[in-house]
Motif scaffolding. Structure first.
Motif, PDB file in Angstrom:
ATOM      1  N   ILE A  92       0.829  -1.200   0.000  1.00 49.95           N
ATOM      2  CA  ILE A  92       0.000   0.000   0.000  1.00 49.95           C
ATOM      3  C   ILE A  92       0.866   1.254   0.000  1.00 49.95           C
ATOM      4  O   ILE A  92       0.570   2.237  -0.698  1.00 49.95           O
TER       5      ILE A  92
ATOM      6  N   PHE B   1      -0.047   3.669  -3.055  1.00 51.72           N
ATOM      7  CA  PHE B   1      -0.915   4.806  -2.738  1.00 51.72           C
ATOM      8  C   PHE B   1      -0.341   6.148  -3.189  1.00 51.72           C
ATOM      9  O   PHE B   1      -1.092   7.000  -3.687  1.00 51.72           O
TER      10      PHE B   1
ATOM     11  N   THR C 107      -9.492   4.301  -9.248  1.00 50.18           N
ATOM     12  CA  THR C 107      -9.357   2.843  -9.188  1.00 50.18           C
ATOM     13  C   THR C 107      -9.590   2.195 -10.544  1.00 50.18           C
ATOM     14  O   THR C 107      -8.940   1.210 -10.891  1.00 50.18           O
TER      15      THR C 107
ATOM     16  N   PHE D 136      -2.958   2.533  -6.474  1.00 49.86           N
ATOM     17  CA  PHE D 136      -3.831   1.950  -5.465  1.00 49.86           C
ATOM     18  C   PHE D 136      -5.033   1.260  -6.110  1.00 49.86           C
ATOM     19  O   PHE D 136      -5.424   0.176  -5.714  1.00 49.86           O
TER      20      PHE D 136
ATOM     21  N   ILE E 184      -6.254  -2.662  -6.076  1.00 44.20           N
ATOM     22  CA  ILE E 184      -7.563  -3.145  -5.632  1.00 44.20           C
ATOM     23  C   ILE E 184      -8.154  -4.124  -6.640  1.00 44.20           C
ATOM     24  O   ILE E 184      -8.647  -5.209  -6.271  1.00 44.20           O
TER      25      ILE E 184
ATOM     26  N   MET F  47      -5.452  -7.868   1.750  1.00 38.28           N
ATOM     27  CA  MET F  47      -5.228  -6.681   0.944  1.00 38.28           C
ATOM     28  C   MET F  47      -6.527  -5.947   0.679  1.00 38.28           C
ATOM     29  O   MET F  47      -6.575  -4.706   0.722  1.00 38.28           O
TER      30      MET F  47
ATOM     31  N   GLU G 207      -7.213  -2.131   1.729  1.00 38.14           N
ATOM     32  CA  GLU G 207      -7.442  -1.152   0.668  1.00 38.14           C
ATOM     33  C   GLU G 207      -8.770  -0.436   0.849  1.00 38.14           C
ATOM     34  O   GLU G 207      -8.869   0.781   0.625  1.00 38.14           O
TER      35      GLU G 207
END
Length: 313
Positions: free
Chosen positions: A98, A102, A254, A265, A269, A280, A284
């Motif tokens: 992450i 991120f 996303t 990120f 996902i 995860m 997330e």
């Protein structure tokens, strides 16, 4: 006033905690209701053709045999100790993955926000200064078009034209800052198209106020009135909503990241949902909900500060 501000911030922090608890609990519930068993998915990925006994052993080992509230309670307890577990897909520490992904998403959203602000301010101010109505109507028509086109469709068309047909950008391996410009534009089109007419209307409203009439009588030019009076007042009312839109842009990223193959990120996902990587996925969801909630809190605080300032004035 300081006491009121402390109470307001405390109330928002309590709301933040309850929001995160609700969203993460909902994540656990949806994973439980899914037809795909994470233990089975993990066993197939590790063994290939596991038996029922092997799947059950893995389920017990991972704690998936425990009741939902027990699993959630353990996850919250580990979260409070900054332990989010290990990815079931690649064995990496969840925090590490992450922390790597991120910032890429934040960079895209930051570029998208800059693009929106520049576009909104320049186009709205130019349209306000123009004496003709036709350019203003054209801008509003283009904004309606920009709001109507979904971001994922725009990103697909953008990638097909500039990457596939013209070979101006790369389809895969987009890890440099320059490659973030394309997804940032696709994300920012909606916000720019949405807020430009709002700022144009706000500028027109300010120009019809009594103070504007008296300022013109004193000989102030329209450009000076726009820069020193109209724009600051008009923009102040749009700032809270714009901050909320940043949170929505994080959620929108996303899908866009997957289209542009950016390992951010959102890309993380999508891949982990396909892999049924529960540690995860829960982490997330938590961080995405946290980012959106913080943007909403920032918008509320700005709105509260504006209200207090107007009340004092």
């Amino acid at each position: 006033m300081k006491r009121d501000m402390r109470k307001y911030i405390l109330r928002k922090l309590v709301e933040l905690i309850f929001t995160l608890l609700f969203v993460t609990l909902l994540s656990f519930l949806l994973m439980r209701l899914s037809s795909v068993d994470p233990a089975t998915a993990y066993a197939k990925r590790m063994i290939g053709n596991p038996t029922a006994e092997q799947i059950e052993k893995i389920r017990i080992q991972l704690g998936f045999d425990k009741p939902l509230l027990v699993q959630y309670g353990r996850w919250v307890w580990d979260l409070l100790h900054f332990d989010l577990g290990v990815s079931l897909a690649n064995g990496h520490d969840v925090w590490t993955d992450i922390a790597t992904a991120f910032p890429k998403t934040l960079g895209i959203v930051a570029l998208a926000s800059i693009f929106q602000v520049v576009f909104i301010v320049i186009v709205s101010c130019i349209a306000f200064l123009l004496p003709w109505k036709l350019p203003k109507k054209a801008v509003r028509l283009l904004c309606i078009l920009g709001v109507s086109i979904p971001s994922f469709y725009l990103a697909t068309v953008y990638l097909d034209y500039f990457a596939v047909q013209k070979s101006l950008i790369s389809v895969a391996g987009n890890t440099t800052l320059l490659s973030y410009i394309s997804p940032a534009i696709c994300i920012g089109v909606f916000g720019a198209s949405f807020y430009t007419p709002l700022l144009m209307d706000a500028l027109e409203h300010e120009s019809n106020e009594d103070y504007a009439f008296y300022a013109r009588c004193r000989g102030l030019s329209e450009k000076r009135l726009l820069l020193c009076h109209f724009f600051p007042r008009a923009a102040m009312g749009l700032v809270p909503n714009f901050l909320q839109s940043i949170g929505l842009a994080l959620a929108n990223a996303t899908v866009i990241e997957s289209i542009f193959s950016i390992p951010g990120f959102g890309y993380l996902i999508v891949n982990h949902v396909l892999d049924r990587d529960t540690p995860m996925i829960h982490a997330e969801v938590f961080f995405l909900a946290l980012a959106i909630a913080l943007c909403n809190i920032a918008a509320d605080l700005v709105q509260w500060a504006i209200g207090r300032k107007k009340g004092v004035a």
